[in-house]
Every structure is written in C-alpha cells, then in structure tokens.
Write a protein that holds these residues in place. Sequence first.
Motif, short mmCIF file in Angstrom:
data_model
loop_
_atom_site.label_atom_id
_atom_site.label_comp_id
_atom_site.label_asym_id
_atom_site.label_seq_id
_atom_site.Cartn_x
_atom_site.Cartn_y
_atom_site.Cartn_z
N PHE A 155 0.78 -1.24 0.00
CA PHE A 155 0.00 0.00 0.00
C PHE A 155 0.81 1.29 0.00
N ALA A 156 2.04 1.29 0.49
CA ALA A 156 2.79 2.54 0.69
C ALA A 156 3.64 2.89 -0.52
N LYS A 157 2.96 3.15 -1.65
CA LYS A 157 3.68 3.48 -2.88
C LYS A 157 2.73 4.17 -3.84
N PRO A 158 3.27 4.86 -4.84
CA PRO A 158 2.41 5.49 -5.84
C PRO A 158 1.61 4.45 -6.61
N ALA A 159 0.57 4.93 -7.29
CA ALA A 159 -0.27 4.05 -8.10
C ALA A 159 -0.05 4.34 -9.58
N GLU A 160 -0.50 3.43 -10.42
CA GLU A 160 -0.40 3.64 -11.87
C GLU A 160 -1.33 4.76 -12.33
N THR A 161 -2.49 4.87 -11.68
CA THR A 161 -3.44 5.93 -11.99
C THR A 161 -3.85 6.60 -10.68
N GLU A 162 -4.36 7.81 -10.77
CA GLU A 162 -4.83 8.53 -9.56
C GLU A 162 -5.84 7.65 -8.84
N THR A 163 -5.62 7.41 -7.56
CA THR A 163 -6.50 6.50 -6.83
C THR A 163 -6.69 6.97 -5.40
N HIS A 164 -7.89 6.72 -4.89
CA HIS A 164 -8.26 7.04 -3.51
C HIS A 164 -8.75 5.75 -2.87
N GLU A 165 -8.00 5.27 -1.87
CA GLU A 165 -8.32 3.99 -1.23
C GLU A 165 -8.44 4.18 0.28
N VAL A 166 -9.38 3.46 0.87
CA VAL A 166 -9.60 3.48 2.31
C VAL A 166 -9.06 2.18 2.88
N LEU A 167 -8.27 2.27 3.94
CA LEU A 167 -7.77 1.09 4.65
C LEU A 167 -8.37 1.09 6.05
N VAL A 168 -9.18 0.11 6.36
CA VAL A 168 -9.77 -0.02 7.69
C VAL A 168 -8.96 -1.08 8.41
N THR A 169 -8.24 -0.65 9.43
CA THR A 169 -7.26 -1.54 10.05
C THR A 169 -7.22 -1.30 11.55
N HIS A 170 -6.03 -1.36 12.13
CA HIS A 170 -5.86 -1.32 13.58
C HIS A 170 -4.82 -0.26 13.94
N ALA A 171 -4.78 0.08 15.21
CA ALA A 171 -3.91 1.18 15.66
C ALA A 171 -2.45 0.96 15.29
N PHE A 172 -1.95 -0.26 15.46
CA PHE A 172 -0.53 -0.51 15.19
C PHE A 172 -0.20 -0.35 13.71
N GLN A 173 -1.15 -0.74 12.85
CA GLN A 173 -0.88 -0.64 11.42
C GLN A 173 -0.94 0.82 10.94
N VAL A 174 -1.85 1.61 11.50
CA VAL A 174 -1.87 3.04 11.20
C VAL A 174 -0.54 3.66 11.64
N ALA A 175 -0.10 3.32 12.86
CA ALA A 175 1.16 3.87 13.38
C ALA A 175 2.34 3.45 12.50
N TRP A 176 2.35 2.21 12.04
CA TRP A 176 3.46 1.74 11.22
C TRP A 176 3.52 2.47 9.88
N LEU A 177 2.38 2.63 9.23
CA LEU A 177 2.36 3.34 7.95
C LEU A 177 2.71 4.82 8.12
N LEU A 178 2.28 5.43 9.22
CA LEU A 178 2.65 6.82 9.49
C LEU A 178 4.15 6.93 9.73
N ARG A 179 4.68 6.03 10.54
CA ARG A 179 6.13 6.02 10.80
C ARG A 179 6.90 5.87 9.50
#
Length: 197
Positions: free
Chosen positions: A116-140
């Motif tokens: 998930f943590a990379k550019p896309a081939e086309t403009e895209t808007h995606e929602v990730l419903v996950t958990h606190a640790f995964q939000v923290a990891w992607l933010l970090r």
Amino acid sequence: MATRHLYLARHGEADAFGELTDVGHRQTGLLGERLARLPVVAVWHSPLPRAAASARVIGEHLPDVPVVEAAELVDHVPYIPAATDMPPAWAGFFDGFDDAERASGERLAAALVDRFAKPAETETHEVLVTHAFQVAWLLRHALDAPPARWLGLNSGNTALTAIEYRDGLPPTVVLFNDMGHLPQDLRWTGFPPSALP
C-alpha cells in the motif's frame, strides 16, 4: 505514476469479543458519510471482525465501491525494538514475544508497506480499515522515522489519517488522527486513559 491517496482508519469501537459496539457503529457510519465525498475506488479491511464490520458500514455510504479483505492489514506488532531503543515504560509490553513472533511481525509489516505505501499507476483514492498498530506503522514509514518510532503513535477509533504517495517524492502526511466527523461524545475512544485531553 500518479498519486495514491490512502485514507487510514482504525476500526470503530469494539467490545472485548471484537464486535462493534453501538458507539462503534455510529462512528463508522459518520466516517462513511465523510468519505462519501471522495472518489474512493476501494475499501480494504483487515480480516478481523471489528475491522470487517467497520468496512461494511463505511461501504454502505459508498455505493458500487468494492469492500475487500486485505491480509496485510491484520492486527499485529510490526516491530519489537531492542531494549536499548525503547523507553523503559514499554519494556513490559513486549514480554513473552519470541524470535518467531518478532520475525512474523516484521514480515507482515514489510508486506503492508510493499502493498500500500507506494504510488499508483493511476490517480486513486483507497480506504484502509485496520488497527492502531498498522496506522502507526504506515505513518512512521511515511515520515521515514526509525522503526521503533511506531510506539506511542496512538489512533482513535475511526480517526482519519491521510497519506499521499507520488512518484519521485517522499510521502505526504495530510492528516493524522482527524476526528472532525465525530461529535464530541464519540471522540477519543481507543486511547489509553493517559492520552485523553
């Protein structure tokens, strides 16, 4: 490459059995209303029931948008720092984790970033419903902070974090823990008591 807009949300408030509470249903419905204003192409969710149920409620506000499970979003400890790299207050949290669990967590964290943590081939808007640790990891990761820095980045239930990924540029953190869609009585669930304002 085009911009990938990721909207990260921790699941709604859940009970001890992992089922959404009435508050959790209300929180996720309000988040769905907020996200309905965006050109969302997919809602991805963790396999765990509290995240799957949250994604379904959000999906009710996004007609024709697929709501799909993503194994990489499952709740796990993404990184266990060495004792010298963590505040003493966190040491007890990791008691009982063995090398196999450490390695598994790091593999899952790498898979999350790779998917998930990379550019896309086309403009895209995606929602990730996950958990606190995964939000923290992607933010970090977006902030290029040391791996141990995911600790202490708490996320409220249905708080919105937005990160943009563009080719050739570092990620842009647009929002972190935004609860603007929630009335005061639905905010601040999911935080430790010491974090409450």
